[in-house]
Design a protein around this motif. Structure first.
Motif, PDB file in Angstrom:
ATOM      1  N   LEU A   1      -6.793   6.439   2.361  1.00 37.42           N
ATOM      2  CA  LEU A   1      -6.654   5.488   3.461  1.00 37.42           C
ATOM      3  C   LEU A   1      -7.063   5.999   4.836  1.00 37.42           C
ATOM      4  CD1 LEU A   1      -3.623   3.425   2.365  1.00 37.42           C
ATOM      5  CD2 LEU A   1      -5.759   2.534   3.249  1.00 37.42           C
TER       6      LEU A   1
ATOM      7  N   LEU B   1      -4.527  -0.747  -2.577  1.00 36.94           N
ATOM      8  CA  LEU B   1      -5.162  -1.087  -1.307  1.00 36.94           C
ATOM      9  C   LEU B   1      -5.756  -2.481  -1.383  1.00 36.94           C
ATOM     10  CD1 LEU B   1      -6.165  -0.533   1.478  1.00 36.94           C
ATOM     11  CD2 LEU B   1      -8.124   0.642   0.513  1.00 36.94           C
TER      12      LEU B   1
ATOM     13  N   VAL C   1       0.832  -1.203   0.000  1.00 35.14           N
ATOM     14  CA  VAL C   1       0.000   0.000   0.000  1.00 35.14           C
ATOM     15  C   VAL C   1       0.868   1.256   0.000  1.00 35.14           C
ATOM     16  CG1 VAL C   1      -1.871   1.207   1.153  1.00 35.14           C
ATOM     17  CG2 VAL C   1      -1.767  -1.266   1.244  1.00 35.14           C
TER      18      VAL C   1
ATOM     19  N   VAL D   1      -1.747   0.852   8.576  1.00 33.87           N
ATOM     20  CA  VAL D   1      -1.912   2.310   8.502  1.00 33.87           C
ATOM     21  C   VAL D   1      -1.500   2.972   9.803  1.00 33.87           C
ATOM     22  CG1 VAL D   1      -3.573   4.161   8.188  1.00 33.87           C
ATOM     23  CG2 VAL D   1      -3.701   2.136   6.775  1.00 33.87           C
TER      24      VAL D   1
ATOM     25  N   VAL E   1      -5.167  -4.212   7.896  1.00 37.07           N
ATOM     26  CA  VAL E   1      -5.089  -2.900   7.244  1.00 37.07           C
ATOM     27  C   VAL E   1      -4.905  -1.807   8.291  1.00 37.07           C
ATOM     28  CG1 VAL E   1      -6.286  -1.259   5.768  1.00 37.07           C
ATOM     29  CG2 VAL E   1      -6.530  -3.692   5.352  1.00 37.07           C
TER      30      VAL E   1
ATOM     31  N   LEU F   1       2.362   3.741   6.697  1.00 36.97           N
ATOM     32  CA  LEU F   1       2.468   2.982   5.454  1.00 36.97           C
ATOM     33  C   LEU F   1       3.877   3.038   4.879  1.00 36.97           C
ATOM     34  CD1 LEU F   1      -0.905   3.854   3.807  1.00 36.97           C
ATOM     35  CD2 LEU F   1      -0.148   1.651   4.642  1.00 36.97           C
TER      36      LEU F   1
ATOM     37  N   THR G   1      -5.612  11.593   0.453  1.00 33.11           N
ATOM     38  CA  THR G   1      -5.385  10.168   0.209  1.00 33.11           C
ATOM     39  C   THR G   1      -6.568   9.416   0.822  1.00 33.11           C
ATOM     40  OG1 THR G   1      -4.124   9.975   2.228  1.00 33.11           O
ATOM     41  CG2 THR G   1      -2.859  10.277   0.208  1.00 33.11           C
TER      42      THR G   1
END
Lengths: 375, 292
Positions: free
Chosen positions: B92, A54, A48, A260, A256, A264, B90
């Protein structure tokens, strides 16, 4: 550069191995889980962070590694029968089987991922996670919801005086995790990492410079899958069974979140993230054990587990709101040479993350991946 | 033959709900360029509120209205609250905040209402009409189809034919320019979330009586299928969401009816893979800009 990374990896591995001697069986089992999650989160964070792809389905890649382990380890152990080396040949065959299975699935997904942009890839991998239990039921040999058993790997005679079973499994897990993550770190720091960043930064410019974006993306996906597959294989070795329930949607999302929160693209951040995945539920549970006394049993039963989830969610939001770049942003000084390349917003360093609350989201500077979906 | 007609009809009714929920995801995507992973958790809170009002007042309609209003308010609260905490350049951080929100909401519901499924009655009979000896839609299925169709038509007209719809689209596609021309962009984004969550709450309300009942995780499967539907249709396209929703609804119904229910997610995955391999931007994607 490569030598420095390998040296650092060996040092960290030795420290982790030394730590196994200080822990009790419960914590050594948790350490094995941590090592497995670390391999998966590291794979995810490189994928990622460096290529911007993703994946919400890394739990399925771990499951592929686990099923590969089970399919290879079982027959090999059985074939060697009573030979004292049988479990260890099975272990090696299993790890190899895990690599093959997760690598094959990863290459397939990578080929699809090379054509897809952000949310489309997320949708595909999410559908994959949901389809895993169905696949376990529908495909013959996967054992349905129950899953399949895996041969037990005992402590070798030579080490029998030094270690108990959980201790030995933790040692194996640490060594395998090191073997999974070190190549990723080398990849990230080298020429291929540069290509990945180039593709993330501007796909067309990268293509003009002679980089094939499709190949780079597919390759990154495969490399990430191999690491996750080894993690899955090792966790299956430690728990002696593989079933779809262990690799569900919640676990996949937690991976995930770990990537994060850790930051990342950062391997050290992946370690922090994996620690979060393993430790946070336990820590909150343990803290709660001291609090309630004399609560009505119905309420206590409802609070059990759920309160931990609420606190985890709150911590996740707090961390990401305070540091959008994750914990790694705290660890690396802002002047470090590759800070810009490590943070997720590194593709456009001129877009300050501190947008005023009522300011519109700046569409113009959004990264290259979303351009195609705009009219 | 009887079975085929029945399965297709049932699939269309389920597909209408799927399309409605996918529509709500498309609205948020168009307003804010985020996939709202908390959509199901927010919507299920609104559905709990709706059935609490229904239980207190005895009127399903009052409950439904309350649920839609609560859904809209939750949408505004989520966008003005947690979603504003993180940068949107972004995708995320927004996804992570949404996942955190899901944990808090669903665990909160489980503490407040317990982990059991609470049975929910439909406002209309669920026994199917028999047409020429073949059981087809139930009155409730028909009601679902009509409501979903009307709401989607109203949304489409609102977005393309009204001044407010024009401002919403302008704020989504060119926020800077829209701002210069006097569109209050942040307000439009919040309004997009309100519309989206009101739609999602309605979809949840329509779905719950046909499933096991009310539960903190009752809409999770709907969200995942609707996300697949939105992706198949092309995330930017309301028409795509409608077509793909009906397609997936019928597919799931046929696979569950003729094979086993467990194979349905595999069928959805297969369809999704096939569509994305042929058209990486979904069925109704806009023409791609030229790249090198």
């Amino acid at each position: 550069m490569t030598r420095r990374i390998v040296l650092r990896a060996v040092l960290v591995t030795l420290v982790a191995l030394a730590a196994t001697f200080l822990l009790d069986p419960y914590w050594n089992f948790q350490l094995a889980r941590f090592a497995a999650c670390f391999a998966a989160v590291a794979g995810l964070t490189v994928l990622v962070g460096l290529t911007g792809q993703l994946s919400l389905g890394h739990a399925v890649l771990m499951a592929a590694g686990g099923y590969g382990y089970a399919f290879a380890a079982g027959p090999v152990t059985d074939a060697l029968g009573d030979s004292p080396a049988a479990p260890y040949a099975g272990l090696l065959a299993g790890l190899l089987g895990g690599l093959v299975a997760s690598g094959a699935l990863g290459a397939l997904l990578g080929a699809a991922a090379a054509r897809l942009h952000g949310p489309y890839l997320a949708g595909l991998t999410l559908a994959l996670v949901i389809a895993l239990p169905s696949a376990a039921v529908a495909l013959p040999g996967l054992g349905g919801d129950q899953g399949i058993g895996v041969p037990f790997v005992p402590v070798p005679d030579a080490l029998a005086t030094l270690m108990y079973v959980e201790h030995f499994h933790a040692v194996v897990a640490i060594v395998v995790a090191a073997a999974a993550v070190t190549p990723l770190a080398v990849l990230r720091a080298g020429r291929h990492g540069l290509r990945m960043r180039a593709v993330l930064g501007h796909e067309t410019a990268a293509r003009l410079s002679g980089v094939n974006p499709g190949l780079v993306k597919a390759g990154a996906f495969t490399a990430s899958s191999l690491s996750a597959g080894l993690g899955g294989a090792v966790i299956v070795m430690a728990t002696q069974s593989v079933s779809p329930g262990a690799f569900g949607l919640t676990f996949s999302m937690l991976l995930v979140v770990g990537a994060v929160i850790g930051g990342l693209g950062s391997i050290g951040g992946a370690a922090v993230g994996a620690g979060l995945v393993v430790l946070l539920p336990w820590a909150v549970e343990a803290a709660l054990d001291h609090l309630p006394a004399g609560l009505p049993p119905v309420l206590a039963q409802r609070l059990d587990g759920n309160l931990a989830v609420i606190l985890t969610g709150a911590i996740v939001i707090a961390v990401i709101a305070a540091r959008p770049g994750g914990v790694a942003q705290l660890l690396t000084p802002r002047t470090a040479r590759d800070t810009a390349a490590d943070t997720p917003s590194g593709t456009a360093p001129d877009t300050a993350p501190d947008t005023a609350p009522d300011q519109a989201p700046d569409t113009a500077s959004r990264d290259a991946t979303s351009h195609d979906t705009e009219r | 033959m009887d079975r085929l007609v029945f399965l297709v009809a049932a699939g269309l009714a389920h597909g209408a709900v799927l399309a409605l929920f996918a529509q709500s995801l498309v609205i948020v995507w168009r307003a804010n360029r985020v996939i709202n992973f908390a959509q199901a958790a927010l919507a299920v809170v609104a559905v709990y509120a709706a059935f609490a009002v229904t239980a207190a007042s005895g009127s399903w309609w009052l409950g439904a209205a309350a649920g839609i209003v609560v859904g809209g308010l939750l949408g505004a609260a989520a966008e003005r609250g947690p979603m504003r905490l993180v940068p949107t350049d972004t995708p995320l951080p927004g996804i992570i905040v949404a996942i955190g929100l899901v944990m808090i909401l669903q665990a909160g519901l489980a503490i407040a209402f317990g982990p059991e499924y609470q049975p929910v009655r439909a406002p209309l009979p669920e026994r199917p009409f028999v047409l020429a000896g073949i059981p087809v839609l139930s009155p409730y299925d028909l009601f679902v189809l009509v409501v979903a169709g009307l709401v989607m038509a109203a949304l489409a007209l609102g977005f393309t034919r009204t001044s407010l719809g024009l401002q919403l689209r302008a704020a989504a596609f060119a926020p800077e320019t829209a701002r210069l021309l006097g569109v209050r962009v942040p307000r439009m984004i919040t309004l997009g979330w309100v519309l989206s969550l009101a739609t999602a709450a309605l979809a949840g309300l329509l779905l719950v009586p046909t499933e096991l009942g009310l539960h903190p995780h009752a809409l999770d499967a709907l969200f995942v299928q609707a996300f697949a539907v939105a992706v198949i249709g092309g995330l930017d396209s309301p028409a795509g969401a409608l077509v793909a929703g009906l397609l997936v609804g019928v597919l799931v119904s046929l696979v569950s009816g003729y094979l086993v229910a467990a194979a349905a997610p595999l069928a959805v995955l297969g369809l999704l893979t096939l569509v994305l391999l042929v058209r990486p931007g979904g069925l109704f994607s806009a023409a791609k800009e030229r790249a090198a």
